[in-house]
Write an enzyme that holds these catalytic residues in place. Structure first.
Site, PDB file in Angstrom:
ATOM      1  CE1 TYR A 143      -3.874   2.385   0.617  1.00 47.26           C
ATOM      2  CE2 TYR A 143      -2.368   3.238   2.337  1.00 47.26           C
ATOM      3  CZ  TYR A 143      -3.235   3.458   1.789  1.00 47.26           C
ATOM      4  OH  TYR A 143      -4.390   4.617   1.974  1.00 47.26           O
ATOM      5  CG  ASP A 238       5.652   3.442   0.869  1.00 47.18           C
ATOM      6  OD1 ASP A 238       6.193   4.381   1.775  1.00 47.18           O
ATOM      7  OD2 ASP A 238       4.437   3.301   0.412  1.00 47.18           O
ATOM      8  CE  LYS A 266       2.127   4.932   8.366  1.00 49.59           C
ATOM      9  NZ  LYS A 266       0.604   5.104   8.614  1.00 49.59           N
TER      10      LYS A 266
HETATM   11  N1  HOZ Z   1      -2.748   3.944   6.255  1.00 48.48           N
HETATM   12  C1  HOZ Z   1      -2.894   3.744   7.705  1.00 48.48           C
HETATM   13  C2  HOZ Z   1      -2.601   1.889   7.619  1.00 48.48           C
HETATM   14  N2  HOZ Z   1      -1.527   1.541   6.959  1.00 48.48           N
HETATM   15  C3  HOZ Z   1      -4.255   3.942   8.257  1.00 48.48           C
HETATM   16  C4  HOZ Z   1      -4.397   5.112   8.534  1.00 48.48           C
HETATM   17  C5  HOZ Z   1      -5.531   5.533   9.553  1.00 48.48           C
HETATM   18  O1  HOZ Z   1      -6.523   4.843   9.236  1.00 48.48           O
HETATM   19  O2  HOZ Z   1      -5.284   6.300  10.327  1.00 48.48           O
END
Ligand code: HOZ
Length: 428
Positions: A143, A238, A266
């Protein structure tokens, strides 16, 4: 455990937010029940709207490597906010943060953006602009945020919700995304053979962490490097999840493979909305206004976000010799607890996930064969014991510097009980 207030808040949210949330995986679709509404976090704990406290392993899905409300980070945010929230003009801290990121991973230039989605989307555009090619290779189950072309066979919330190919993505655009099998070098070679001279980049999570945590097999990342070099394509790591987590220098430090481009998110924002893409000078010079690949943002390099990110990275850098070994140890202790409970585990450092399967999956197809119902029972068992893990079998657990030894041991005991509970119909 009373959850009445969270239930009320969710009912109200569903009237005005699609699905009651601002990001799909938060909605408990894979595990049943209603999401907890959180009111505060301190160290390794969060408190919900009903006053229940939990040891947190979501940690906002990765950014909080120092824990919730770290005093130095919150002070940096407070100080920056008191000077003004945003200027839309350059500030010195942006340069400092870019220098810190580049020094850590080995890049030469960086551009600050607001989210991991933006970082990956922009890095892919840059790869296309630099190479003059349209196609990209991604891996099923990986992802890279929700930009159109990256939602093809995507992990994370797409996988959790059962929609790995989003509606609304034009087929003509999706066909520029070629999909390979993570940990299968031959699948990558086959795509390059069939699309000679057309592939701009390979984008990969160096440790796949949105289909559960699936580490790269020996030589996998090195082979990607070689294939890209042989074919004039760029390698794009990534590192939104792995950056500053699996090592201070991320995957390049941990695996000794250096990409051409990186996407970070992050941890680089220290809990604020900030991300970055970075790379070799020759490539990054193509970004506007230095070059012709356009990308911009009103809040990019926001002064409050850069304060949080810089403070976080400075702490990690100055104490890396003690922080990363301690994180490794805590991760290993949790891994052992799962294994002793008869559950497979994928782990790299402080990033891990249990798999309700006989063996740890190495490929996406194996991930898909894990027992989702057993996961849901385990999830409920953990929450009932005051442990907050992601409501999806495809997300990682994030251990922070703030996790105390006592809480790790309490979690290990909870794992034993929750996995016994989750085990009833395991391994179907
Ligand atoms: N993209 C996040 C999981 N890999 C989720 C972010 C969220 O729902 O806060």
């Amino acid at each position: 455990m009373d959850k009445a207030r969270s239930r009320e808040l969710f009912a109200a949210a569903k009237k005005v937010l699609p699905g009651g949330v601002d990001s799909p995986v938060r909605a408990y679709g894979a595990v049943g029940g209603d999401p907890l509404f959180i009111v505060r976090g301190r160290g390794d704990e969060i408190e919900d709207a009903d006053g229940n406290r939990y040891i947190d392993y979501v940690m906002s899905w990765g950014p909080l490597i120092l824990g919730h409300a770290h005093p130095a980070v919150t002070e940096a945010v407070r100080a920056a906010a008191s000077e003004g929230l945003t200027f839309g003009a350059p500030t010195g801290r942006e340069t400092q943060l870019a220098e810190t990121i580049c020094e850590a991973c080995g890049a030469q230039m960086a551009r600050l953006v607001n989210s991991g989605t933006e970082a990956c989307m922009s890095a892919v555009r840059l790869a296309r602009g630099y190479t003059g090619r349209d196609k990209i290779v991604k891996f099923e189950g990986c992802y890279h945020g929700h930009a159109d072309g990256l939602l093809v066979r995507a992990g994370s919330g797409c996988l959790t919700g059962g929609v790995p190919d989003s509606a609304g993505v034009p087929a003509a655009y999706a066909k520029e995304t070629l999909v390979a099998v993570y940990n299968d070098v031959e699948s990558v070679r086959a795509l390059f053979a069939a699309n000679a001279g057309q592939i701009a980049c390979v984008i990969v999570e160096p440790v796949a962490a949105n289909m559960g945590v699936v580490p790269p097999e020996d030589g996998f990342l090195r082979s990607l490097r070689e294939i890209c070099d042989e074919n004039g394509a760029l390698l794009l790591f990534d590192e939104v999840i792995t950056g500053f987590r699996i090592a201070y220098g991320g995957a390049a430090e941990r695996y000794g493979v250096t990409p051409d481009l990186w996407a970070f998110g992050k941890i680089v924002g220290g809990g604020m909305p900030l991300a970055a893409y970075a790379g070799k000078r020759e490539i990054m010079r193509c970004v506007a206004p230095a070059g012709k690949v356009y990308q911009a943002g009103t809040l990019s390099g926001n002064p409050v976000a850069t304060a949080a990110g810089l403070c976080t990275l400075q702490i990690l850098r100055s104490r890396r010799g003690e922080i990363y070994p301690a994180l490794e140890e805590k991760g290993a202790r949790l891994e052992r607890a799962y294994r002793e409970a008869g559950v497979a585990v994928g782990r790299v450092g402080s990033l891990l996930s249990p798999f309700f399967a006989r063996e740890r999956p190495a490929r996406f197809a194996e991930v898909c064969r894990c027992d989702g119902e057993a996961f849901a029972r385990y999830f409920a068992g953990m929450q009932a014991q005051g442990i907050y893990v992601a409501p999806s079998p495809f997300e990682g657990m994030f251990v922070s510097c703030a996790h105390t030894q006592e809480h790790i041991e309490r979690t290990c005991a909870a794992v034993a009980a929750a996995c016994a509970h989750g085990a009833e119909r395991r391994y179907v």
